[in-house]
Motif scaffolding. Structure first.
Motif, PDB file in Angstrom:
ATOM      1  N   ILE A 221       0.846  -1.201   0.000  1.00 14.31           N
ATOM      2  CA  ILE A 221       0.000   0.000   0.000  1.00 14.31           C
ATOM      3  C   ILE A 221       0.878   1.246   0.000  1.00 14.31           C
ATOM      4  O   ILE A 221       0.601   2.223  -0.718  1.00 14.31           O
ATOM      5  N   GLU A 222       1.922   1.238   0.810  1.00 17.38           N
ATOM      6  CA  GLU A 222       2.856   2.372   0.847  1.00 17.38           C
ATOM      7  C   GLU A 222       3.410   2.652  -0.548  1.00 17.38           C
ATOM      8  O   GLU A 222       3.432   3.804  -1.011  1.00 17.38           O
ATOM      9  N   TYR A 223       3.874   1.597  -1.208  1.00 21.10           N
ATOM     10  CA  TYR A 223       4.459   1.772  -2.540  1.00 21.10           C
ATOM     11  C   TYR A 223       3.435   2.376  -3.500  1.00 21.10           C
ATOM     12  O   TYR A 223       3.739   3.305  -4.268  1.00 21.10           O
ATOM     13  N   ALA A 224       2.216   1.876  -3.447  1.00 21.11           N
ATOM     14  CA  ALA A 224       1.179   2.389  -4.347  1.00 21.11           C
ATOM     15  C   ALA A 224       0.815   3.839  -4.022  1.00 21.11           C
ATOM     16  O   ALA A 224       0.642   4.665  -4.928  1.00 21.11           O
ATOM     17  N   LEU A 225       0.718   4.173  -2.742  1.00 23.21           N
ATOM     18  CA  LEU A 225       0.349   5.533  -2.344  1.00 23.21           C
ATOM     19  C   LEU A 225       1.392   6.561  -2.756  1.00 23.21           C
ATOM     20  O   LEU A 225       1.056   7.699  -3.100  1.00 23.21           O
ATOM     21  N   TRP A 226       2.668   6.192  -2.698  1.00 29.95           N
ATOM     22  CA  TRP A 226       3.727   7.151  -2.989  1.00 29.95           C
ATOM     23  C   TRP A 226       4.315   6.987  -4.390  1.00 29.95           C
ATOM     24  O   TRP A 226       5.274   7.667  -4.745  1.00 29.95           O
ATOM     25  N   HIS A 227       3.732   6.090  -5.198  1.00 31.91           N
ATOM     26  CA  HIS A 227       4.217   5.899  -6.575  1.00 31.91           C
ATOM     27  C   HIS A 227       3.077   5.901  -7.585  1.00 31.91           C
ATOM     28  O   HIS A 227       3.157   5.234  -8.620  1.00 31.91           O
ATOM     29  N   GLY A 228       2.015   6.636  -7.274  1.00 30.78           N
ATOM     30  CA  GLY A 228       0.953   6.825  -8.252  1.00 30.78           C
ATOM     31  C   GLY A 228       0.102   5.607  -8.530  1.00 30.78           C
ATOM     32  O   GLY A 228      -0.396   5.446  -9.659  1.00 30.78           O
ATOM     33  N   GLY A 229      -0.088   4.740  -7.551  1.00 27.56           N
ATOM     34  CA  GLY A 229      -0.944   3.575  -7.742  1.00 27.56           C
ATOM     35  C   GLY A 229      -2.375   3.987  -8.063  1.00 27.56           C
ATOM     36  O   GLY A 229      -2.858   5.041  -7.627  1.00 27.56           O
ATOM     37  N   SER A 230      -3.064   3.149  -8.821  1.00 31.62           N
ATOM     38  CA  SER A 230      -4.436   3.469  -9.215  1.00 31.62           C
ATOM     39  C   SER A 230      -5.396   3.269  -8.059  1.00 31.62           C
ATOM     40  O   SER A 230      -5.106   2.549  -7.092  1.00 31.62           O
ATOM     41  N   ALA A 231      -6.573   3.909  -8.170  1.00 29.57           N
ATOM     42  CA  ALA A 231      -7.597   3.764  -7.139  1.00 29.57           C
ATOM     43  C   ALA A 231      -8.034   2.312  -7.015  1.00 29.57           C
ATOM     44  O   ALA A 231      -8.265   1.812  -5.908  1.00 29.57           O
ATOM     45  N   THR A 232      -8.117   1.629  -8.150  1.00 21.96           N
ATOM     46  CA  THR A 232      -8.524   0.215  -8.131  1.00 21.96           C
ATOM     47  C   THR A 232      -7.500  -0.639  -7.400  1.00 21.96           C
ATOM     48  O   THR A 232      -7.846  -1.491  -6.575  1.00 21.96           O
ATOM     49  N   GLN A 233      -6.219  -0.409  -7.696  1.00 19.77           N
ATOM     50  CA  GLN A 233      -5.145  -1.160  -7.035  1.00 19.77           C
ATOM     51  C   GLN A 233      -5.151  -0.907  -5.534  1.00 19.77           C
ATOM     52  O   GLN A 233      -5.056  -1.846  -4.722  1.00 19.77           O
ATOM     53  N   LEU A 234      -5.269   0.355  -5.147  1.00 21.22           N
ATOM     54  CA  LEU A 234      -5.250   0.698  -3.733  1.00 21.22           C
ATOM     55  C   LEU A 234      -6.457   0.126  -2.996  1.00 21.22           C
ATOM     56  O   LEU A 234      -6.324  -0.372  -1.864  1.00 21.22           O
ATOM     57  N   ALA A 235      -7.621   0.167  -3.622  1.00 20.52           N
ATOM     58  CA  ALA A 235      -8.821  -0.379  -2.976  1.00 20.52           C
ATOM     59  C   ALA A 235      -8.676  -1.879  -2.753  1.00 20.52           C
ATOM     60  O   ALA A 235      -9.082  -2.410  -1.704  1.00 20.52           O
ATOM     61  N   ALA A 236      -8.096  -2.569  -3.734  1.00 18.77           N
ATOM     62  CA  ALA A 236      -7.898  -4.013  -3.584  1.00 18.77           C
ATOM     63  C   ALA A 236      -6.922  -4.300  -2.449  1.00 18.77           C
ATOM     64  O   ALA A 236      -7.134  -5.211  -1.638  1.00 18.77           O
ATOM     65  N   LEU A 237      -5.854  -3.513  -2.365  1.00 18.20           N
ATOM     66  CA  LEU A 237      -4.841  -3.745  -1.333  1.00 18.20           C
ATOM     67  C   LEU A 237      -5.373  -3.442   0.062  1.00 18.20           C
ATOM     68  O   LEU A 237      -5.116  -4.191   1.012  1.00 18.20           O
ATOM     69  N   THR A 238      -6.082  -2.335   0.213  1.00 19.31           N
ATOM     70  CA  THR A 238      -6.596  -2.010   1.550  1.00 19.31           C
ATOM     71  C   THR A 238      -7.694  -2.990   1.966  1.00 19.31           C
ATOM     72  O   THR A 238      -7.812  -3.318   3.155  1.00 19.31           O
ATOM     73  N   GLY A 239      -8.468  -3.478   0.994  1.00 21.36           N
ATOM     74  CA  GLY A 239      -9.469  -4.497   1.319  1.00 21.36           C
ATOM     75  C   GLY A 239      -8.816  -5.775   1.818  1.00 21.36           C
ATOM     76  O   GLY A 239      -9.276  -6.387   2.798  1.00 21.36           O
ATOM     77  N   LYS A 240      -7.734  -6.181   1.153  1.00 20.94           N
ATOM     78  CA  LYS A 240      -7.002  -7.380   1.595  1.00 20.94           C
ATOM     79  C   LYS A 240      -6.377  -7.163   2.967  1.00 20.94           C
ATOM     80  O   LYS A 240      -6.324  -8.089   3.792  1.00 20.94           O
TER      81      LYS A 240
END
Length: 381
Positions: A221-240
């Motif tokens: 999640i950290e990597y996605a938040l600070w490297h332009g991860g998509s909303a879909t990717q972030l939602a999947a990661l935080t859900g997991k």
């Protein structure tokens, strides 16, 4: 402090057992069994003593050289049936005996023998920790972890809600809150099983590194938040993440903390922090590894706290030394946080500030490294 002979004696025993040096002249051979634990000659001169102990029982045995107060001066932690090992140390004047503890809970003490005269380098006995003595601290630590897990879940749910609302600035702030809630639980990671990798695993060793689809948890999640991860990717990661924390909470009552792990973790938590946090190896974009290190010191404080009643009788000066060392390291870390709560990345610390932090943490780790030997659980009888 735990006297240096403890580690030295273990080394001497290992060398003797490997046949690299011979036993001391006049070494006695002592066969032990569940029927008895024979003594060396009734009178022995002060100085080095080496006894070859042979286990004639059908059970494994632990063998201790003790004085009337129960202090241990040398030990064989585990002697296989039919095997022989040396028991070597340096004794000053006094009265001693052997204690043989078998795996069926049979305990046999030898007759006393006397050591007379003077010698240099006599070892200082230590107070053994019976294996059951750690049950209380382990229970207290488990209760502390259990009480902290709902907070971790709530913080993870807040992070997931931020992502769902598209508020990534708030998500970055709440990511740190949730991550630190997990990092304070450092001594329990060995009992979390696969949940630790799912919740806090790094990308190291994954086939595709940070692009690996199986990478989950706080660092993904950290990597996605600070490297332009998509909303879909972030939602999947935080859900997991939320699902994994829920799974951990459900599973934790069935997980066990090995009593011997607790003193070891008191040292390993900050050893890992030095290896991964202060080097930046565990930074995936947030530059908050010093905040993680601070949370690790809080986890260490809790472990030391539940072990305090065992530490103080065995080394009265150690607990105050560790406490003051933790306070110094925490002050060093807080000095790297701005008034607005922004943490400095380790690589950006001024040289003098970094040297002070490294020195204080290194000194603290030296003191914490005493605990695994000092509090090693033993089948002492």
């Amino acid at each position: 402090m735990l006297k240096r002979w403890v580690r030295g004696a273990v080394l001497v025993l290992a060398v003797l057992a490997a046949g690299l040096i011979g036993a001391a002249p006049g070494a006695s051979s002592l066969p032990i069994s569940t029927g008895g634990c024979p003594a060396p000659p009734p009178s022995v001169a002060a100085g080095p003593i080496s006894l070859t102990v042979t286990n004639r029982a059908a059970l494994f045995a632990a063998v201790y050289l003790i004085n009337p107060a129960g202090a241990v001066f040398a030990e064989i932690p585990s002697l296989t049936p039919g095997k022989s090992l040396p028991l070597a140390t340096t004794l000053g004047a006094g009265t001693y005996r052997l204690r043989c503890v078998f795996t069926d809970n049979t305990v046999r003490d030898s007759a006393a023998f006397t050591v007379t005269g003077t010698t240099s380098g006599a070892v200082t006995g230590y107070r053994a920790v019976p294996d059951l003595a750690l049950a209380g601290p382990v229970g207290a630590y488990r209760n502390w972890v259990r009480a902290a897990l709902p907070g971790l879940l709530a913080a993870s749910q807040t992070l997931a809600a931020d992502v769902a609302a598209g508020d990534l600035a708030k998500a970055r702030a709440d990511w740190l809150t949730a991550h630190l809630d997990y990092e304070r639980l450092g001594a329990a990671y060995n009992s979390f099983g696969d949940f630790d990798d799912a919740i806090n695993g790094r990308a190291d060793g994954l086939p595709k590194g940070t692009a690996d689809p199986d990478w989950t948890g706080f660092h993904a999640i950290e990597y996605a938040l600070w490297h332009g991860g998509s909303a879909t990717q972030l939602a999947a990661l935080t859900g997991k993440l939320v699902n994994s924390v829920n799974g951990l909470i459900a599973d934790f009552p069935s997980e066990e903390v090995d009593p011997g792990d607790l003193p070891l973790r008191a040292h390993e938590i900050l050893e890992n922090a030095m290896q991964f946090q202060l080097t930046g190896l565990a930074d995936y974009g947030s530059a908050t590894t010093l905040a993680t290190t601070y949370a690790n010191t809080q986890g260490t404080e809790e472990v030391v706290s539940v072990l305090a009643a065992l530490i103080t009788p065995r080394d009265p000066g150690l607990l105050p030394t560790i406490t003051s060392g933790l306070a110094r390291v925490q002050a060093d870390l807080l000095a790297a946080r701005s008034a607005t709560g922004v943490w400095t990345a380790p690589a950006n610390l001024p040289l003098a500030q970094r040297q002070r932090l490294d020195g204080d943490l290194g000194e603290l780790l030296e003191h914490l490294s005493v605990l695994p030997d000092l509090l090693a659980p033993r089948t002492f009888g």
